[in-house]
Write a protein that holds these residues in place. Structure first.
Motif, PDB file in Angstrom:
ATOM      1  N   ASP A  88     -22.214  33.958  22.784  1.00 26.89           N
ATOM      2  CA  ASP A  88     -23.463  33.475  23.378  1.00 26.89           C
ATOM      3  C   ASP A  88     -23.658  31.989  23.115  1.00 26.89           C
ATOM      4  O   ASP A  88     -24.003  31.217  24.018  1.00 26.89           O
ATOM      5  N   TRP A  89     -23.433  31.580  21.862  1.00 33.70           N
ATOM      6  CA  TRP A  89     -23.589  30.171  21.510  1.00 33.70           C
ATOM      7  C   TRP A  89     -22.577  29.319  22.252  1.00 33.70           C
ATOM      8  O   TRP A  89     -22.907  28.253  22.786  1.00 33.70           O
ATOM      9  N   SER A  90     -21.342  29.767  22.308  1.00 34.73           N
ATOM     10  CA  SER A  90     -20.275  28.991  22.943  1.00 34.73           C
ATOM     11  C   SER A  90     -20.532  28.810  24.438  1.00 34.73           C
ATOM     12  O   SER A  90     -20.400  27.699  24.969  1.00 34.73           O
ATOM     13  N   GLU A  91     -20.907  29.885  25.122  1.00 30.92           N
ATOM     14  CA  GLU A  91     -21.144  29.785  26.563  1.00 30.92           C
ATOM     15  C   GLU A  91     -22.399  28.998  26.890  1.00 30.92           C
ATOM     16  O   GLU A  91     -22.563  28.524  28.012  1.00 30.92           O
ATOM     17  N   GLU A  92     -23.272  28.820  25.903  1.00 30.60           N
ATOM     18  CA  GLU A  92     -24.492  28.048  26.135  1.00 30.60           C
ATOM     19  C   GLU A  92     -24.242  26.550  25.999  1.00 30.60           C
ATOM     20  O   GLU A  92     -24.756  25.753  26.790  1.00 30.60           O
ATOM     21  N   ILE A  93     -23.444  26.156  25.020  1.00 33.39           N
ATOM     22  CA  ILE A  93     -23.273  24.733  24.751  1.00 33.39           C
ATOM     23  C   ILE A  93     -22.112  24.122  25.537  1.00 33.39           C
ATOM     24  O   ILE A  93     -22.130  22.936  25.875  1.00 33.39           O
ATOM     25  N   ARG A  94     -21.102  24.908  25.861  1.00 31.27           N
ATOM     26  CA  ARG A  94     -19.915  24.336  26.502  1.00 31.27           C
ATOM     27  C   ARG A  94     -20.225  23.697  27.858  1.00 31.27           C
ATOM     28  O   ARG A  94     -19.798  22.563  28.122  1.00 31.27           O
ATOM     29  N   PRO A  95     -20.980  24.346  28.753  1.00 30.71           N
ATOM     30  CA  PRO A  95     -21.295  23.673  30.028  1.00 30.71           C
ATOM     31  C   PRO A  95     -22.149  22.419  29.842  1.00 30.71           C
ATOM     32  O   PRO A  95     -22.025  21.462  30.613  1.00 30.71           O
ATOM     33  N   GLU A  96     -22.994  22.417  28.809  1.00 32.00           N
ATOM     34  CA  GLU A  96     -23.839  21.257  28.570  1.00 32.00           C
ATOM     35  C   GLU A  96     -23.013  20.055  28.112  1.00 32.00           C
ATOM     36  O   GLU A  96     -23.269  18.913  28.491  1.00 32.00           O
ATOM     37  N   LEU A  97     -22.000  20.311  27.290  1.00 33.50           N
ATOM     38  CA  LEU A  97     -21.123  19.233  26.861  1.00 33.50           C
ATOM     39  C   LEU A  97     -20.305  18.699  28.043  1.00 33.50           C
ATOM     40  O   LEU A  97     -20.068  17.489  28.152  1.00 33.50           O
ATOM     41  N   ALA A  98     -19.877  19.593  28.912  1.00 37.07           N
ATOM     42  CA  ALA A  98     -19.145  19.164  30.104  1.00 37.07           C
ATOM     43  C   ALA A  98     -20.043  18.323  31.016  1.00 37.07           C
ATOM     44  O   ALA A  98     -19.592  17.314  31.590  1.00 37.07           O
ATOM     45  N   TRP A  99     -21.302  18.722  31.156  1.00 34.91           N
ATOM     46  CA  TRP A  99     -22.259  17.942  31.947  1.00 34.91           C
ATOM     47  C   TRP A  99     -22.439  16.554  31.351  1.00 34.91           C
ATOM     48  O   TRP A  99     -22.401  15.536  32.075  1.00 34.91           O
ATOM     49  N   LEU A 100     -22.596  16.470  30.038  1.00 33.42           N
ATOM     50  CA  LEU A 100     -22.807  15.181  29.393  1.00 33.42           C
ATOM     51  C   LEU A 100     -21.585  14.286  29.557  1.00 33.42           C
ATOM     52  O   LEU A 100     -21.704  13.107  29.922  1.00 33.42           O
ATOM     53  N   SER A 101     -20.413  14.827  29.302  1.00 32.17           N
ATOM     54  CA  SER A 101     -19.190  14.035  29.426  1.00 32.17           C
ATOM     55  C   SER A 101     -19.001  13.529  30.848  1.00 32.17           C
ATOM     56  O   SER A 101     -18.666  12.353  31.068  1.00 32.17           O
ATOM     57  N   GLY A 102     -19.218  14.388  31.825  1.00 32.17           N
ATOM     58  CA  GLY A 102     -19.070  13.978  33.217  1.00 32.17           C
ATOM     59  C   GLY A 102     -20.080  12.936  33.631  1.00 32.17           C
ATOM     60  O   GLY A 102     -19.747  11.989  34.362  1.00 32.17           O
ATOM     61  N   THR A 103     -21.318  13.072  33.167  1.00 34.08           N
ATOM     62  CA  THR A 103     -22.361  12.104  33.520  1.00 34.08           C
ATOM     63  C   THR A 103     -22.062  10.733  32.942  1.00 34.08           C
ATOM     64  O   THR A 103     -22.208   9.709  33.622  1.00 34.08           O
ATOM     65  N   LEU A 104     -21.617  10.689  31.682  1.00 32.29           N
ATOM     66  CA  LEU A 104     -21.325   9.416  31.040  1.00 32.29           C
ATOM     67  C   LEU A 104     -20.069   8.760  31.610  1.00 32.29           C
ATOM     68  O   LEU A 104     -19.897   7.547  31.474  1.00 32.29           O
ATOM     69  N   ALA A 105     -19.201   9.537  32.216  1.00 32.18           N
ATOM     70  CA  ALA A 105     -17.947   8.984  32.740  1.00 32.18           C
ATOM     71  C   ALA A 105     -18.113   8.333  34.106  1.00 32.18           C
ATOM     72  O   ALA A 105     -17.233   7.561  34.526  1.00 32.18           O
ATOM     73  N   LEU A 106     -19.207   8.591  34.808  1.00 32.17           N
ATOM     74  CA  LEU A 106     -19.339   8.129  36.189  1.00 32.17           C
ATOM     75  C   LEU A 106     -19.365   6.610  36.291  1.00 32.17           C
ATOM     76  O   LEU A 106     -18.699   6.020  37.151  1.00 32.17           O
ATOM     77  N   GLU A 107     -20.116   5.959  35.415  1.00 33.67           N
ATOM     78  CA  GLU A 107     -20.229   4.502  35.503  1.00 33.67           C
ATOM     79  C   GLU A 107     -18.880   3.835  35.256  1.00 33.67           C
ATOM     80  O   GLU A 107     -18.470   2.932  35.992  1.00 33.67           O
ATOM     81  N   HIS A 108     -18.186   4.276  34.209  1.00 33.34           N
ATOM     82  CA  HIS A 108     -16.868   3.704  33.922  1.00 33.34           C
ATOM     83  C   HIS A 108     -15.899   3.961  35.071  1.00 33.34           C
ATOM     84  O   HIS A 108     -15.076   3.097  35.398  1.00 33.34           O
ATOM     85  N   ALA A 109     -15.993   5.128  35.691  1.00 32.06           N
ATOM     86  CA  ALA A 109     -15.097   5.452  36.797  1.00 32.06           C
ATOM     87  C   ALA A 109     -15.320   4.506  37.974  1.00 32.06           C
ATOM     88  O   ALA A 109     -14.362   4.027  38.593  1.00 32.06           O
ATOM     89  N   CYS A 110     -16.574   4.220  38.288  1.00 37.70           N
ATOM     90  CA  CYS A 110     -16.867   3.300  39.403  1.00 37.70           C
ATOM     91  C   CYS A 110     -16.345   1.903  39.094  1.00 37.70           C
ATOM     92  O   CYS A 110     -15.778   1.232  39.971  1.00 37.70           O
ATOM     93  N   GLU A 111     -16.526   1.454  37.866  1.00 35.40           N
ATOM     94  CA  GLU A 111     -16.081   0.110  37.495  1.00 35.40           C
ATOM     95  C   GLU A 111     -14.558  -0.006  37.558  1.00 35.40           C
ATOM     96  O   GLU A 111     -14.015  -0.964  38.140  1.00 35.40           O
ATOM     97  N   SER A 112     -13.868   0.953  36.953  1.00 32.18           N
ATOM     98  CA  SER A 112     -12.404   0.881  36.942  1.00 32.18           C
ATOM     99  C   SER A 112     -11.839   1.067  38.346  1.00 32.18           C
ATOM    100  O   SER A 112     -10.813   0.467  38.699  1.00 32.18           O
TER     101      SER A 112
END
Length: 388
Positions: A88-112
């Motif tokens: 339960d804990w794993s399935e709750e936090i794993r998508p949230e970490l993926a969301w955070l990582s993907g959101t933070l990567a967008l700006e760098h992706a556009c720049e590069s």
């Protein structure tokens, strides 16, 4: 082939390694959670937080990269070793970490992506280096800098060059005898890409700041803070060997690689890669998805090795080379898609559309080069490991 795959799995698990249990996973997750919290503190101290204005500073960029790095490793490890963790804990936090990582990567992706495309335009125009700022070379400098004012500067320089090509040629540096400057079409293509990708980067930056100030992010940070001191393992995890789970991650990777058209990747030119490039359908290129999946599985395999070996994880140069080739593949495919998207802009000049078409074809050739490099490095890895 079965013996070869057995050798690969045995190498990943480490036959001579000391007994490993779920505590190795717990220690790894605690370490990554600590890195996450340290990066978050640095991000806030450098003004990269939701109320700061220093999101573009080097320290803030490094902190955001460290946040993404830790979030990816925690999320990937939760996926690979999920039988050892509270479901339960794993399935709750794993998508949230993926969301955070993907959101933070967008700006760098556009720049590069913008940097990659503008450098390619300079290369395709015959320039061996990015021109420096001169009276007649404002286009190249402004576009390569990626500043909001570069669009107007590029357009003005392109017009000036069209009106007085001799004067522009006389004042601009000439890295090559014939084509030292961007052509008018390439200059306008660069200005268009600059405008579109700078706007996308600005929006991504705003989205990241909103995410870091949201209650959703604070909930994720709270869970990671707890993870830094307490990992919710299952009752049997303390006596369970995680190496079979790591071997399963490697098997998924080898199966995905086996499904790739490596025979096609072994040729220097793949004509099918250009068929759908400028079609009206903006969907991702149909050939790219399996390669992106292999890149993801390769990362999961690397993270699993980090869990097993801790800070003593061996540096596999062949594996690193394969990962770098897949990173180049991803960057080139996304750059090609950005060039194709810009080419679909209504009412652009024919010279601009032509330059974008050439740029798209160039990046698709870069995709093929990355696939070939991966095929070569993976073949060396398989042969080298199988005969060890």
């Amino acid at each position: 082939m079965a013996q070869q795959h057995h050798d690969l799995t045995e190498s990943a698990a480490g036959p001579a390694a000391l007994p490993v249990t779920g505590e190795a996973l717990a220690g790894y997750l605690r370490g990554q959670a600590t890195e996450f919290l340290r990066a978050l503190r640095l991000h806030r101290e450098t003004g990269g937080g939701p109320n700061g204005s220093g999101g573009g500073t080097a320290d803030a960029v490094d902190a955001a990269r460290a946040l993404r790095r830790s979030a990816r490793r925690i999320s990937g490890s939760l996926h690979t070793f999920r039988p050892l963790l509270d479901p339960d804990w794993s399935e709750e936090i794993r998508p949230e970490l993926a969301w955070l990582s993907g959101t933070l990567a967008l700006e760098h992706a556009c720049e590069s992506r913008l940097d990659r495309l503008l450098l390619a335009l300079h290369r395709l125009s015959g320039a061996t280096t990015v021109p420096t700022q001169t009276a007649g070379a404002g286009t190249a400098t402004a576009v390569s800098a990626g500043t909001p004012s570069s669009t107007a500067t590029a357009a003005a320089a392109a017009t000036a060059q069209k009106a007085s090509p001799q004067r522009a040629t006389a004042t601009a540096p000439r890295p090559t005898p014939d084509r030292g400057n961007l052509t008018v079409g390439a200059a306008k293509a660069g200005a268009l890409l600059d405008r579109q990708l700078t706007l996308a980067r600005t929006r991504a930056h705003s989205t990241a700041l909103q995410a870091l100030g949201s209650s959703r992010f604070h909930a994720v940070a709270d869970k990671v803070a707890v993870l830094a001191s307490e990992v919710p393992l299952t009752p049997h995890a303390a006596t369970t060997d995680p190496r079979p789970l790591a071997a399963a991650a490697e098997e998924r990777l080898t199966d995905a690689v086996a499904a790739l058209p490596l025979v096609t990747a072994g040729h220097p030119y793949n004509a099918e890669a250009l068929i759908h490039g400028l079609s009206p359908d903006p969907a991702p290129h149909p050939q790219d998805a399996p390669w992106h999946q292999v890149r993801l599985l390769l990362r999961l395999h690397r993270y699993a090795l980090e869990v097993l070996h801790g800070g003593d994880a061996p540096l596999d140069v062949r594996l690193l080379s394969a990962g770098q080739a897949l990173d180049r593949h991803r960057d080139a495919s996304e750059a090609a898609a950005a060039a194709a998207q810009a080419a679909r802009t209504p009412r652009i000049a024919p010279a601009t559309a032509y330059a974008l078409g050439v740029l798209h074809a160039d990046q698709r050739h870069e995709v093929e080069a990355a696939r070939y490099a991966f095929q070569r490095s993976w073949q060396k890895q398989t042969i080298g490991t199988g005969t060890a």
